[in-house]
Design an enzyme around this catalytic site. Structure first.
Site, short mmCIF file in Angstrom:
data_model
loop_
_atom_site.label_atom_id
_atom_site.label_comp_id
_atom_site.label_asym_id
_atom_site.label_seq_id
_atom_site.Cartn_x
_atom_site.Cartn_y
_atom_site.Cartn_z
N LYS A 23 -0.03 10.51 -3.10
CA LYS A 23 -0.83 11.58 -2.48
C LYS A 23 -1.40 12.53 -3.54
O LYS A 23 -0.88 12.64 -4.66
CB LYS A 23 0.02 12.36 -1.47
CG LYS A 23 0.40 11.55 -0.21
CD LYS A 23 -0.75 11.46 0.77
CE LYS A 23 -0.42 10.63 2.01
NZ LYS A 23 0.43 11.30 2.98
N ARG A 70 7.30 5.75 3.63
CA ARG A 70 6.06 4.98 3.79
C ARG A 70 5.39 4.91 2.41
O ARG A 70 4.98 5.95 1.87
CB ARG A 70 5.16 5.65 4.82
CG ARG A 70 3.89 4.89 5.15
CD ARG A 70 3.12 5.60 6.27
NE ARG A 70 1.91 4.87 6.62
CZ ARG A 70 0.73 5.06 6.03
NH1 ARG A 70 0.62 5.95 5.06
NH2 ARG A 70 -0.33 4.36 6.41
#
Length: 389
Positions: free
Chosen positions: A328, A362
């Site tokens: 991210k 995830r």
């Protein structure tokens, strides 16, 4: 010599007591006095605050409360209380004679401790985006064979679940129509399900979810927290599948347009609590609900930092937690690393998640994540098979 000790699990305390030669009959009693917990109790009246404070002191622990509570001011106060499991058990027994609200506070505390102490191993959810525009792997797996091969490869590398998505949710992304999304994900789900792979469908559209379930998906991963499609709740309930309820401000298109929080953790937890109550009140099996604080979804860098630093707090909701921090942008903003260079930061996020009791991570990088998880548990559990190696 006096050595300070940090015990990660009750089993570690028991192991040390056994080494010392403690009587087995009292081991659990002693270990419960060595497991320390801290709780924040929000918005209680001065009367309840004083009862909790005095009860904590009577058991040899303490609670921090607004200094004016003793005068009956202010109208409500938060309380920070710490203690061992045994001390909280004593206080809970004392509170059974008190009014419902105060009794329920300590019932919730004990249920949370029991939830935290349950054994669980972190599982890997491998990301498979069959989209042209996802932030990291967009366009790599548009071809059906490439997507299937990637799913099988992730399973071989150690993924417990493959999360298939047909619409990018990167910041600024445009939604795609339902038929396009179906055409992207259905063939992949059908093929991977036939390989015996557990599939999650990453969608907020009930029609996509329904079709994915018919083709073998076992989990619905809804980034909207069951808000964008009023029919999604019925799909989840009627098919009795697991559902991931995620926190997000706004939509993927506008979520990063100046998001702001007064109290990041409180606001996210309150949102997830309301969504859990909505789902359960609508008939969803409570055992099917998974929560996700939504790293990067309507969050500033500081918000993502607060989430990663305080993941443990989400155990307050007593639901399995999913964390998706893989590659991210906050990792890049903190380190300067390009998306292709964020594996080390992603793996640190995995470690922090495991250490906080997260049940699902995830990730894009399954093989590397698997190694982190395996090493963590081998170290923490002191596997007897390696004692002589």
């Amino acid at each position: 010599m006096v050595r300070i000790k940090r015990f990660y699990r009750n089993e570690d305390i028991i192991r040390e007591l056994e080494r010392i030669g403690t009587d087995k009959i009292i081991m659990e009693h002693i270990s419960s006095k060595m497991r320390f917990y801290t709780f924040l109790i929000e918005g209680v009246s001065p009367a309840i605050g004083n009862i909790i404070k005095q009860s904590a002191l009577s058991r040899g622990t303490d609670a921090g409360i607004n200094r004016l509570v003793i005068k009956g001011e202010p109208s409500s106060s938060d309380i920070l209380i710490g203690g061992t499991k045994k001390e909280f058990q004593y206080i809970y027994e004392m509170m059974k004679e008190q009014p419902f609200k105060i009794r329920n506070i300590f019932k919730e505390i004990m249920e949370t401790i029991d939830f935290v102490e349950k054994k669980r191993r972190t599982k890997i959810m491998g990301i498979l985006n069959v989209t042209p525009d996802s932030f990291y792997d967009g366009g790599r797996y548009n071809d059906l064979k490439a997507a299937i091969d990637r799913g099988i490869k992730m399973k071989e590398e150690g993924a417990d679940i493959i999360d298939v998505g047909g619409e990018s949710s990167r910041p600024g992304s445009e939604p795609v129509d339902e038929e396009t999304e179906k055409s992207r994900v259905f063939p992949v789900i059908e093929a991977l399900s036939k390989e015996g792979i557990t599939i999650s469908i990453d969608t907020y559209k009930s029609g996509v979810a329904e079709g994915a379930i018919k083709r073998g998906a076992k989990i619905v991963n809804d980034i909207s927290g069951l808000r964008f499609d009023k029919n999604m709740i019925d799909v989840v309930k009627n098919n009795d599948v697991d559902v991931v309820i995620m926190h997000m401000k706004g939509t993927p298109k506008n979520m990063q347009e100046n998001p702001y929080y007064e109290d990041t953790m409180k606001e996210i937890i309150d949102f997830l609590k309301e969504r859990i109550e909505f789902a359960e009140g609508s008939g969803v099996n409570p055992q099917r609900i998974i929560i996700d604080p939504g790293i990067g979804f309507g969050k500033r860098v500081i918000d993502n930092i607060k989430i990663m630093k305080n993941i443990f707090e989400f155990n307050s909701l007593r639901k399995p937690i999913l964390i998706g921090a893989s590659r991210k942008s906050f990792i890049g903003k903190l380190t300067g690393a390009d998306v292709n260079e964020r594996l080390p930061g992603s793996l640190l996020s995995v470690f922090l998640s495991i250490d906080a009791g997260v049940e699902y991570v995830r990730v894009h990088d399954v093989k590397e994540t698997k190694q982190v998880i395996e090493l963590y548990y081998r170290i923490m559990e002191e596997d007897d098979t390696i004692h002589n190696n």
